[in-house]
Design an enzyme around this catalytic site. Structure first.
Site, mmCIF file in Angstrom:
data_model
loop_
_atom_site.group_PDB
_atom_site.id
_atom_site.type_symbol
_atom_site.label_atom_id
_atom_site.label_comp_id
_atom_site.label_asym_id
_atom_site.label_seq_id
_atom_site.Cartn_x
_atom_site.Cartn_y
_atom_site.Cartn_z
ATOM 1 N N SER A 166 0.800 -1.225 0.000
ATOM 2 C CA SER A 166 0.000 0.000 0.000
ATOM 3 C C SER A 166 0.830 1.271 0.000
ATOM 4 O O SER A 166 0.355 2.325 -0.453
ATOM 5 C CB SER A 166 -0.932 0.003 1.217
ATOM 6 O OG SER A 166 -0.201 -0.201 2.419
ATOM 7 N N HIS A 198 -0.820 5.756 6.880
ATOM 8 C CA HIS A 198 -0.245 5.742 5.543
ATOM 9 C C HIS A 198 0.108 7.175 5.138
ATOM 10 O O HIS A 198 -0.465 8.136 5.651
ATOM 11 C CB HIS A 198 -1.227 5.147 4.524
ATOM 12 C CG HIS A 198 -1.315 3.661 4.581
ATOM 13 N ND1 HIS A 198 -2.116 3.001 5.480
ATOM 14 C CD2 HIS A 198 -0.699 2.692 3.848
ATOM 15 C CE1 HIS A 198 -1.991 1.692 5.306
ATOM 16 N NE2 HIS A 198 -1.137 1.484 4.321
#
Length: 276
Positions: free
Chosen positions: A49, A257
């Site tokens: 990711s 993230h």
């Protein structure tokens, strides 16, 4: 009758005569210098990711659950450099096993550049963060310790398998292995709501342990290690201009993230500096 001796030519007239003689001569024509040929780049992005761009928004619908973003560093580098070809196989949730099973088909002897982030999911990144957010500090510390044990024992062999397979499938490629940022600015922890400083310290330590193994694996395979941690300094969680999402209960997958700024301000320049 006496004859007058001829007057010697002046230096100026001699110079004019010399220039005229040169102008009348046939001179060789010099060819313009050839511009140095630029290498043809065929780029493939692999990994999890952090390479697909989860957290950066602007997701590509056709990428499905892989959540590839046009703001992810591979897409940004492609736009800026216009390689001869570009393919991203990066996918949210990818592990070393899924890279081996589903991402390597994009590689070939024509591939000249590969990037990858991988390893975080192998040691349970998501479950560790879930534990630290929802449970006690002692549970968080235990989860981090378990992840660090996996990082030291199982991960080196798993990274070796991936990097060996990349080398076999793309023997002519420059392989750039990027790591993960520390999540928290511990200097700001006392004024930052959320996890305890103990939780944050252990999570940062776990990130360093993971990055250390990634660096060692890249060195074993003569690949390029690209360290993003310095670029995130001053932009970690608890900083006023964080390039990392904290926990996001509206979109849990984006939690922890990089934001679009983290991709463009850290990952892309680090990759670009190491792409060759």
């Amino acid at each position: 009758m006496r004859h007058r001796a001829p007057r010697p030519r002046s230096a100026a007239s001699a110079l004019v005569a010399g220039v005229a003689a040169l102008a009348a001569a046939t001179l060789p024509v010099l060819a313009p210098a050839q511009a140095s040929a630029q290498p043809v780049v065929h780029y493939v992005a692999l990994g999890d990711s952090y390479s697909s761009g989860v957290g950066a928004g602007s997701y590509i619908g056709s990428s499905g659950s892989c959540d590839q973003s046009t703001n992810a560093y591979p897409a940004l580098w492609d736009t800026a450099n216009q390689p001869a070809s570009y393919v991203s196989e990066a996918c949210s949730g990818a592990t070393t096993a899924t890279v081996l099973s589903s991402q390597l088909s994009a590689l070939s002897t024509a591939t000249t550049l590969v990037s990858i982030t991988v390893g975080g999911n192998d040691v349970g990144f998501s479950s560790v963060m879930e534990t630290c957010v929802l449970e006690s500090t002692s549970s968080c510390v235990s989860a981090v310790n378990h992840a660090e044990a996996l990082t030291a024992s199982a991960l080196p062999g798993e990274l070796d398998s991936v990097l060996s397979a990349i080398s076999a499938a793309a023997p002519n490629a420059r392989v750039v292995v990027l790591d993960y940022p520390r999540l928290y600015d511990l200097n700001k922890s006392s004024s930052c709501i959320g996890l305890s400083t103990t939780d944050r310290t252990d999570l940062n330590h776990g990130a360093d342990q993971l990055d250390d193994q990634i660096q060692k694996a890249a060195a074993r395979h003569s690949d390029v290690f690209a360290d993003v941690r310095g670029y995130f300094t001053g932009h970690e969680i608890c900083d006023s201009s964080s390039w990392l999402h904290s926990v996001n209960f509206l979109d849990v997958s984006e939690s922890y993230h990089p934001t679009a700024s983290g991709q463009s301000g850290a990952y892309e320049p680090v990759f670009s500096a190491n792409a060759g």
